[in-house]
Scaffold this motif. Structure first.
Motif, short mmCIF file in Angstrom:
data_model
loop_
_atom_site.label_atom_id
_atom_site.label_comp_id
_atom_site.label_asym_id
_atom_site.label_seq_id
_atom_site.Cartn_x
_atom_site.Cartn_y
_atom_site.Cartn_z
N GLU A 29 0.83 -1.21 0.00
CA GLU A 29 0.00 0.00 0.00
C GLU A 29 0.87 1.26 0.00
OE1 GLU A 29 -2.41 -0.45 3.44
OE2 GLU A 29 -3.63 -2.09 2.59
N GLN A 30 1.91 1.26 0.83
CA GLN A 30 2.77 2.44 0.91
C GLN A 30 3.65 2.56 -0.33
OE1 GLN A 30 2.32 4.84 3.17
NE2 GLN A 30 0.61 3.49 3.72
N ALA A 31 4.04 1.42 -0.91
CA ALA A 31 4.75 1.48 -2.20
C ALA A 31 3.86 2.12 -3.25
CB ALA A 31 5.17 0.07 -2.63
N GLY A 32 2.57 1.82 -3.17
CA GLY A 32 1.61 2.41 -4.10
C GLY A 32 1.47 3.92 -3.92
N VAL A 33 1.56 4.38 -2.68
CA VAL A 33 1.50 5.83 -2.42
C VAL A 33 2.68 6.53 -3.09
CG1 VAL A 33 1.66 7.60 -0.63
CG2 VAL A 33 0.21 5.60 -0.27
N ILE A 34 3.87 5.98 -2.88
CA ILE A 34 5.06 6.57 -3.52
C ILE A 34 4.94 6.44 -5.04
CG2 ILE A 34 7.57 6.51 -3.71
CD1 ILE A 34 7.62 5.18 -0.94
N GLY A 35 4.52 5.26 -5.49
CA GLY A 35 4.40 5.02 -6.93
C GLY A 35 3.50 6.01 -7.62
N GLU A 36 2.40 6.37 -6.97
CA GLU A 36 1.49 7.34 -7.56
C GLU A 36 2.16 8.69 -7.77
OE1 GLU A 36 -3.04 9.13 -6.96
OE2 GLU A 36 -2.12 7.89 -5.40
N THR A 37 2.97 9.11 -6.79
CA THR A 37 3.67 10.40 -6.94
C THR A 37 4.71 10.33 -8.05
OG1 THR A 37 5.46 9.98 -5.31
CG2 THR A 37 3.36 10.81 -4.47
N LEU A 38 5.34 9.16 -8.21
CA LEU A 38 6.33 9.00 -9.28
C LEU A 38 5.67 9.06 -10.65
CD1 LEU A 38 8.57 6.16 -7.77
CD2 LEU A 38 9.04 8.61 -7.79
N ARG A 39 4.53 8.40 -10.78
CA ARG A 39 3.83 8.40 -12.07
C ARG A 39 3.26 9.78 -12.41
NH1 ARG A 39 2.31 3.54 -9.64
NH2 ARG A 39 0.30 4.37 -8.96
N GLU A 40 2.78 10.48 -11.38
CA GLU A 40 2.18 11.80 -11.61
C GLU A 40 3.22 12.88 -11.91
OE1 GLU A 40 -0.19 12.59 -8.19
OE2 GLU A 40 -1.93 11.46 -8.92
N ALA A 41 4.51 12.59 -11.64
CA ALA A 41 5.55 13.60 -11.85
C ALA A 41 5.76 13.92 -13.32
CB ALA A 41 6.86 13.12 -11.22
N GLY A 42 5.35 13.02 -14.21
CA GLY A 42 5.36 13.36 -15.63
C GLY A 42 6.42 12.69 -16.47
N GLY A 43 7.45 12.13 -15.85
CA GLY A 43 8.44 11.37 -16.59
C GLY A 43 9.23 12.18 -17.59
#
Length: 413
Positions: free
Chosen positions: A374-388
């Motif tokens: 669940e917490q990996a998912g929280v971080i993952g969401e911020t990484l994906r939303e950053a725009g790449g």
């Protein structure tokens, strides 16, 4: 469009994050000249960039004991290493490679540090720093215990002063202050993580642009059959110690001992140059072992990742919401692992207290407690939303603004 000079350190963890950005720049019409060691020519040319090879080889760097990853116990150690073993070696070679050539801006590896500013000054162009690990809000090593009056610290300080003056004279640039050498170089800093994941990210100004990891298909990734995964096992764990620290047969033997009787599928990336023949009779039935794996694809299909906590591998795992069992070994890995554990996305195992039982319990803890995913998912969401990489390219475009391109002067030697 622009003509771009890219200078990168020859390591997968530094090059892979840059590939998406470079591909995007090329597709937007920029002419990109990418400097690295010959080993990476094909990987770079596949994304449409031109390639220039350093005069020294990959082996030259890997066999240099001063270029091996090590634990930083004082900021001066890192500064001295960059000056003596990177700037002093790389910058003259790059200047020779690009002599009489014209560029509009520079993208350089953060590990080159002040050397990126030297290149920008010599070319008279803006500088963009490619930052593949956490930004060091406080100097690397400042939280360790070497005192300023320690003889080693004094020796390093004197060496830094001497080298910085020598290099400034050699390249006809101003002598940098110690503070300038310690801080992150570049007018714009592209950081391949999220501001949330970055420790003390709220203390960094807008010259740091957080874009998340650069996730693009890798042309050199081998094929891998995924059908056996989760059959007959319900859970799968991926194991990889990266591309530099992957030859420890004792560690692999320990994994075989710790996990051989668990109803879990283990996938081990052992390294292209690692000889596992001495352990052939010890490999358990629940292990799939390959020298090299398509890591991005594997991470989308596993339940946990046992890793050395290199920034690139960590970011890719979290991007796909994969929790971590972390064995930080050197360099910035303890800091990355500490941040993951602080945010609840994994557990750390101590390299100095590593037994089959300790390793086994850590894996079972992460697999049995849903909070880690669940917490990996929280971080993952911020990484994906950053725009790449698209956000990285847009940030560079915004930074350059309306500056006239293709009108720069030639290199001032």
């Amino acid at each position: 469009m622009a003509r771009v000079l890219v200078v990168m350190m020859p390591a997968e963890g530094h090059i892979n994050p840059s590939l998406g950005l470079i591909k995007e720049l090329v597709e937007n019409g920029d002419e990109v000249v990418y400097c690295c060691t010959e080993k990476y020519r094909t990987k770079i040319e596949q994304i449409g960039a031109q390639f220039k090879a350093y005069s020294f080889t990959e082996a030259t760097l890997l066999n240099d004991p001063d270029m091996k990853p090590f634990e930083i116990k004082h900021p001066y150690q890192f500064i001295y290493m960059v000056l003596k073993h990177i700037i002093q070696r790389f910058i003259p070679d790059i200047l020779k490679l690009i002599e009489n050539e014209t560029y509009d801006y520079l993208i350089f590896d953060s590990l080159i540090g002040w050397g990126g500013q030297i290149l920008g000054k010599k070319l008279g162009i803006p500088t963009v720093c490619s930052t593949t690990t956490f930004v060091f809000v406080e100097p690397l090593g400042s939280d360790n215990d070497l005192e300023e009056d320690d003889e080693e610290v004094k020796r390093l300080y004197n060496g830094i002063m001497e080298l910085s003056q020598q290099l400034a004279a050699q390249f006809n640039v101003a002598v940098p202050s110690l503070a300038e050498l310690a801080k992150h170089a570049g007018q714009l800093k592209i950081v391949y993580t999220s501001r949330y994941f970055q420790p003390m990210g709220d203390k960094l100004d807008d010259s740091f642009v957080f874009t998340g990891p650069s996730i693009v298909p890798r042309m050199d990734a081998p094929a891998f059959a995924y059908e056996p995964l989760h059959a007959p096992y319900k859970q799968t764990v991926y194991i990889s110690m990266g591309t530099i620290l992957n030859k420890d047969l004792d560690f692999y033997k320990l994994c075989f001992t710790a996990f051989h009787d668990l109803p879990i599928q283990f996938i081990l990336s052992s390294g292209k140059d690692t000889d596992l023949e001495p352990l052939a009779d010890l490999i358990p039935d629940n292990f799939i072992i390959r020298p090299y794996l398509p890591q991005l694809e594997v991470l989308q299909r596993v339940d946990a990742f046992l890793t050395h906590t290199g920034m690139n591998s960590t970011s890719e795992a979290l991007y796909y919401n994969v929790p971590l069992i972390m064995l930080p070994l050197t360099s910035d890995q303890p800091r990355v692992a500490s941040r993951v554990q602080e945010l609840g996305a994994g557990v750390i195992v101590d390299k100095n207290n590593l037994t089959p039982e300790v390793l086994r319990n850590a894996v079972l803890e992460v697999l049995s407690n849903a909070s880690y995913r669940e917490q990996a998912g929280v971080i993952g969401e911020t990484l994906r939303e950053a725009g790449g990489y698209k956000q990285a390219a847009a940030a560079i475009g915004s930074f350059l603004g309306n500056r006239p391109l293709s009108a720069t002067s030639r290199l001032h030697i």
